[in-house]
Enzyme design. Structure first.
Site, PDB file in Angstrom:
ATOM      1  N   ASN A 189      -5.263  12.530   0.619  1.00  0.00           N
ATOM      2  CA  ASN A 189      -4.366  11.645   1.385  1.00  0.00           C
ATOM      3  C   ASN A 189      -5.212  10.885   2.403  1.00  0.00           C
ATOM      4  O   ASN A 189      -6.431  11.073   2.504  1.00  0.00           O
ATOM      5  CB  ASN A 189      -3.263  12.470   2.064  1.00  0.00           C
ATOM      6  CG  ASN A 189      -2.184  11.597   2.675  1.00  0.00           C
ATOM      7  OD1 ASN A 189      -1.672  10.684   2.043  1.00  0.00           O
ATOM      8  ND2 ASN A 189      -1.844  11.835   3.933  1.00  0.00           N
ATOM      9  N   LYS A 190      -4.568  10.064   3.179  1.00  0.00           N
ATOM     10  CA  LYS A 190      -5.259   9.225   4.172  1.00  0.00           C
ATOM     11  C   LYS A 190      -6.236  10.027   5.023  1.00  0.00           C
ATOM     12  O   LYS A 190      -5.943  11.152   5.440  1.00  0.00           O
ATOM     13  CB  LYS A 190      -4.191   8.552   5.046  1.00  0.00           C
ATOM     14  CG  LYS A 190      -4.692   7.648   6.133  1.00  0.00           C
ATOM     15  CD  LYS A 190      -5.611   6.557   5.649  1.00  0.00           C
ATOM     16  CE  LYS A 190      -4.978   5.685   4.593  1.00  0.00           C
ATOM     17  NZ  LYS A 190      -5.960   4.795   3.913  1.00  0.00           N
ATOM     18  N   GLN A 220      -1.784   2.320   9.908  1.00  0.00           N
ATOM     19  CA  GLN A 220      -0.512   2.374   9.172  1.00  0.00           C
ATOM     20  C   GLN A 220       0.548   3.148   9.944  1.00  0.00           C
ATOM     21  O   GLN A 220       1.743   2.903   9.797  1.00  0.00           O
ATOM     22  CB  GLN A 220      -0.709   3.029   7.794  1.00  0.00           C
ATOM     23  CG  GLN A 220      -1.510   2.210   6.805  1.00  0.00           C
ATOM     24  CD  GLN A 220      -2.974   2.584   6.817  1.00  0.00           C
ATOM     25  OE1 GLN A 220      -3.522   2.943   7.859  1.00  0.00           O
ATOM     26  NE2 GLN A 220      -3.640   2.482   5.683  1.00  0.00           N
ATOM     27  N   ARG A 252       0.864  -1.181   0.000  1.00  0.00           N
ATOM     28  CA  ARG A 252       0.000   0.000   0.000  1.00  0.00           C
ATOM     29  C   ARG A 252       0.898   1.229   0.000  1.00  0.00           C
ATOM     30  O   ARG A 252       2.112   1.111   0.113  1.00  0.00           O
ATOM     31  CB  ARG A 252      -1.029  -0.013   1.143  1.00  0.00           C
ATOM     32  CG  ARG A 252      -0.659  -0.643   2.424  1.00  0.00           C
ATOM     33  CD  ARG A 252       0.477   0.011   3.141  1.00  0.00           C
ATOM     34  NE  ARG A 252       0.254   1.426   3.321  1.00  0.00           N
ATOM     35  CZ  ARG A 252       1.214   2.306   3.532  1.00  0.00           C
ATOM     36  NH1 ARG A 252       2.487   1.943   3.613  1.00  0.00           N
ATOM     37  NH2 ARG A 252       0.950   3.588   3.680  1.00  0.00           N
ATOM     38  N   GLY A 253       0.268   2.394  -0.124  1.00  0.00           N
ATOM     39  CA  GLY A 253       1.050   3.619  -0.299  1.00  0.00           C
ATOM     40  C   GLY A 253       1.126   3.886  -1.800  1.00  0.00           C
ATOM     41  O   GLY A 253       1.455   2.970  -2.580  1.00  0.00           O
ATOM     42  N   ALA A 254       0.796   5.118  -2.191  1.00  0.00           N
ATOM     43  CA  ALA A 254       0.598   5.404  -3.616  1.00  0.00           C
ATOM     44  C   ALA A 254       1.781   4.998  -4.519  1.00  0.00           C
ATOM     45  O   ALA A 254       1.592   4.249  -5.486  1.00  0.00           O
ATOM     46  CB  ALA A 254       0.248   6.878  -3.780  1.00  0.00           C
ATOM     47  N   ASP A 306      -1.928  10.841  -2.081  1.00  0.00           N
ATOM     48  CA  ASP A 306      -2.347   9.795  -3.018  1.00  0.00           C
ATOM     49  C   ASP A 306      -2.707  10.363  -4.378  1.00  0.00           C
ATOM     50  O   ASP A 306      -2.636   9.677  -5.392  1.00  0.00           O
ATOM     51  CB  ASP A 306      -3.532   9.016  -2.450  1.00  0.00           C
ATOM     52  CG  ASP A 306      -3.058   8.143  -1.305  1.00  0.00           C
ATOM     53  OD1 ASP A 306      -2.996   8.641  -0.167  1.00  0.00           O
ATOM     54  OD2 ASP A 306      -2.694   6.983  -1.563  1.00  0.00           O
ATOM     55  N   ARG A 329      -7.469  -0.466  -6.717  1.00  0.00           N
ATOM     56  CA  ARG A 329      -7.838   0.573  -5.738  1.00  0.00           C
ATOM     57  C   ARG A 329      -8.054   1.872  -6.520  1.00  0.00           C
ATOM     58  O   ARG A 329      -7.317   2.141  -7.466  1.00  0.00           O
ATOM     59  CB  ARG A 329      -6.732   0.761  -4.668  1.00  0.00           C
ATOM     60  CG  ARG A 329      -6.625  -0.419  -3.716  1.00  0.00           C
ATOM     61  CD  ARG A 329      -5.674  -0.125  -2.563  1.00  0.00           C
ATOM     62  NE  ARG A 329      -6.258   0.768  -1.587  1.00  0.00           N
ATOM     63  CZ  ARG A 329      -5.546   1.339  -0.600  1.00  0.00           C
ATOM     64  NH1 ARG A 329      -4.248   1.111  -0.476  1.00  0.00           N
ATOM     65  NH2 ARG A 329      -6.144   2.130   0.282  1.00  0.00           N
TER      66      ARG A 329
HETATM   67  O1  MRU Z   1      -4.470   3.223   2.276  1.00  0.00           O
HETATM   68  P1  MRU Z   1      -2.989   3.412   2.120  1.00  0.00           P
HETATM   69  O2  MRU Z   1      -2.194   2.841   3.236  1.00  0.00           O
HETATM   70  O3  MRU Z   1      -2.516   2.963   0.758  1.00  0.00           O
HETATM   71  O4  MRU Z   1      -2.817   4.980   2.174  1.00  0.00           O
HETATM   72  C1  MRU Z   1      -1.531   5.520   2.094  1.00  0.00           C
HETATM   73  C2  MRU Z   1      -1.490   6.989   2.234  1.00  0.00           C
HETATM   74  O5  MRU Z   1      -2.494   7.654   2.362  1.00  0.00           O
HETATM   75  C3  MRU Z   1      -0.141   7.631   2.112  1.00  0.00           C
HETATM   76  O6  MRU Z   1      -0.053   8.769   2.906  1.00  0.00           O
HETATM   77  C4  MRU Z   1       0.073   8.042   0.645  1.00  0.00           C
HETATM   78  O7  MRU Z   1      -0.150   6.949  -0.211  1.00  0.00           O
HETATM   79  C5  MRU Z   1       1.422   8.581   0.414  1.00  0.00           C
HETATM   80  S1  MRU Z   1       2.642   7.326   0.469  1.00  0.00           S
HETATM   81  C6  MRU Z   1       4.118   7.953   0.026  1.00  0.00           C
END
Ligand code: MRU
Length: 340
Positions: free
Chosen positions: A242-243, A191, A48-50, A232, A86
């Site tokens: 973002n999250k 996370q 996970r993470g963009a 994201d 996603r």
């Molecule tokens: O749902 P996730 O864990 O994929 O969400 C991740 C985030 O929101 C991060 O802050 C974002 O992807 C930036 S990662 C460099």
């Protein structure tokens, strides 16, 4: 110090991912042998993470080609299947589209398979290098003595390595700045508690984990010098998705005059959308909220609203730290300069 682990790796015809669902209790490698495994790993958040999702998806396109090269229609369907795993992070679609555009140019070449693998490796390596550069660029906004708040995980695990927001924090720390980090636990998937806390302790950066709702008090009491977090998807006007919880933090920071920075590669900017209202927000399952690690914490008959992300209006953002430089307001004009 580059991490001793690799978020993703292509080895022996498989894509190897650190299984982020079980860290920090267990460190296990999850093996993807075909594109369906890749789609599953992204959808179920093994990875996970963009930027990490983007790099993984690039290998997914390569694996799909390997399997379906004699049937272009099925290959393209497989690519679409991966890109829909996603909806929010633009990096996923960006990487699949980049692989597909390259495929169109290379499909008549005998070594197309090898070329696609090389491009997936290039996308991964580019992300790592851009994070290293982002870290260096970010030094300019981190004071010598800084207490930084971060949200979710925008570290090495969320990217091909080093990280975006955590990359800036680590670069400042290794440049001998006196850094202290507060990490939001980041409900519901934690996370921050599971991944950012793991990365910060691995790197030995002085830090504390806090429940999300403690952030407002710390900010009000002048205990936070700046916030740095990831993204994201960023719209053309600088709105940042973002999250979940990022928006609330930005409002509190604006209220108390605390600088609020976003660190993200240029590939996170979606130049097709004018503002954040166009960003699809993923809604995840009710059980993510009703359960923690398999333990029920709410009545099963209770309805749940569980959006995974939110949009922070550009007016709440101090600057966006990228690998190409720091983008300050006015965002609309300044972001446009980075469109290639
Ligand atoms: O749902 P996730 O864990 O994929 O969400 C991740 C985030 O929101 C991060 O802050 C974002 O992807 C930036 S990662 C460099």
């Amino acid at each position: 110090m580059i991490e001793k682990f690799r978020t993703l790796e292509y080895k022996d015809n498989k894509v190897l991912l650190i299984d982020q669902r079980i860290l920090p209790v267990e460190f296990k490698i999850y093996e993807c042998k075909d594109y369906k495994d890749i789609e599953f790993a992204i959808r179920e958040m093994v990875v996970r993470g963009a930027p990490a999702i983007g790099a993984t998806a690039a290998y997914g396109v390569f694996l799909a080609y390997k399997e379906l090269k004699n049937n272009e229609e099925s290959f393209k369907k497989a690519c679409e299947f991966i890109s829909l795993a996603r909806p929010t992070a633009i990096n996923l679609k960006w990487a699949v589209d980049r692989m597909l555009a390259f495929y169109e140019k290379s499909k008549h070449k005998e070594n197309c398979e090898k070329l696609l693998l090389n491009l997936a490796k290039e996308i991964q390596e580019e992300d790592l290098q851009s994070n290293i550069q982002m870290g260096k660029n970010g030094l300019a906004v981190v004071p010598q003595n800084a207490t930084i708040l971060t949200h979710c995980n925008a570290g090495a695990l969320a990217t091909a390595g080093w990280g975006t927001a955590i990359g800036v924090i680590k670069t400042a720390f290794y440049a001998n700045k006196n850094i202290f980090v507060y990490a939001d636990e980041t409900r519901p998937r934690l996370q921050g508690a599971r991944l950012t806390a793991w990365e910060l302790t691995q790197a030995k950066i002085p830090s504390k984990l806090i429940p999300d709702s403690a952030a407002a008090t710390l900010i009000r009491d002048g205990k936070i010098d700046l916030v740095i977090l990831g993204a994201d998807r960023i719209a053309k006007n600088g709105d940042v998705c973002n999250k979940l919880g990022t928006f609330a933090l930005s409002v509190i920071c604006k209220h108390y005059g605390v600088p609020f920075y976003v660190a993200a590669p240029i590939s996170t900017i979606d130049f097709t959308i004018p503002d954040g209202s166009y960003i699809p927000i993923e809604e995840r399952t009710a059980d993510e909220v009703r359960f923690i690690d398999g333990v029920q914490i709410a009545p099963l008959e209770m309805d749940v609203y569980n959006p995974s992300f939110d949009v922070t209006p550009h007016g709440n953002i101090t600057a966006i730290i990228t690998e190409k430089g720091i983008i300050y307001p006015p965002f609309k004009e300044n972001i446009a300069k980075y469109k290639n």
